[in-house]
Design a protein around this motif. Structure first.
Motif: not given
Length: 125
Positions: A66-89
């Motif tokens: 959930p967006h911290p200031d506007d509950r109608r919106q969402k915030v996209v966050m990368q996961t640890e899996q994404a961080e690991s995959m990006l580091a390996a790439s």
């Protein structure tokens, strides 16, 4: 362009599209963002970004909060899996480039050092 294209093929997860990889890279560089903000940064239409985010979420590479200031919106966050995959790439690309640069002489290195600030500036425009 050829170098960029060849670098794109040096990634760990071949199932991700270039657009998906680009969004993950943007999240890694800029931090979490709304889908609208990502669409602006990636120069795509919001419906396209919604589809990209949905695919990344299904693959476990991003999560929506959930967006911290506007509950109608969402915030996209990368996961640890994404961080690991990006580091390996990144490591795979760096290793590939390291093999190429052994062929460069001192003059080539000087040219690259001189061009690096200009290329960095262009990348931010």
């Amino acid at each position: 362009m050829r170098l960029s294209r060849r670098l794109r093929h040096q990634r760990v997860d071949e199932t991700l599209s270039p657009a998906e990889m680009s969004v993950l890279g943007t999240l890694a560089r800029c931090g979490s963002a709304t889908p609208s903000e990502l669409a602006r940064k990636e120069y795509v239409q919001p419906p396209s970004m919604t589809r990209i985010v949905a695919m990344l979420e299904a693959k476990g590479l991003v999560r929506l909060e959930p967006h911290p200031d506007d509950r109608r919106q969402k915030v996209v966050m990368q996961t640890e899996q994404a961080e690991s995959m990006l580091a390996a790439s990144r490591a795979k690309r760096n290793a590939w480039l390291a093999e190429l640069v052994v062929e460069l002489d001192d003059e080539d290195w000087a040219t690259l050092r001189a061009a690096a600030p200009v290329l960095e500036k262009l990348a931010r425009l």
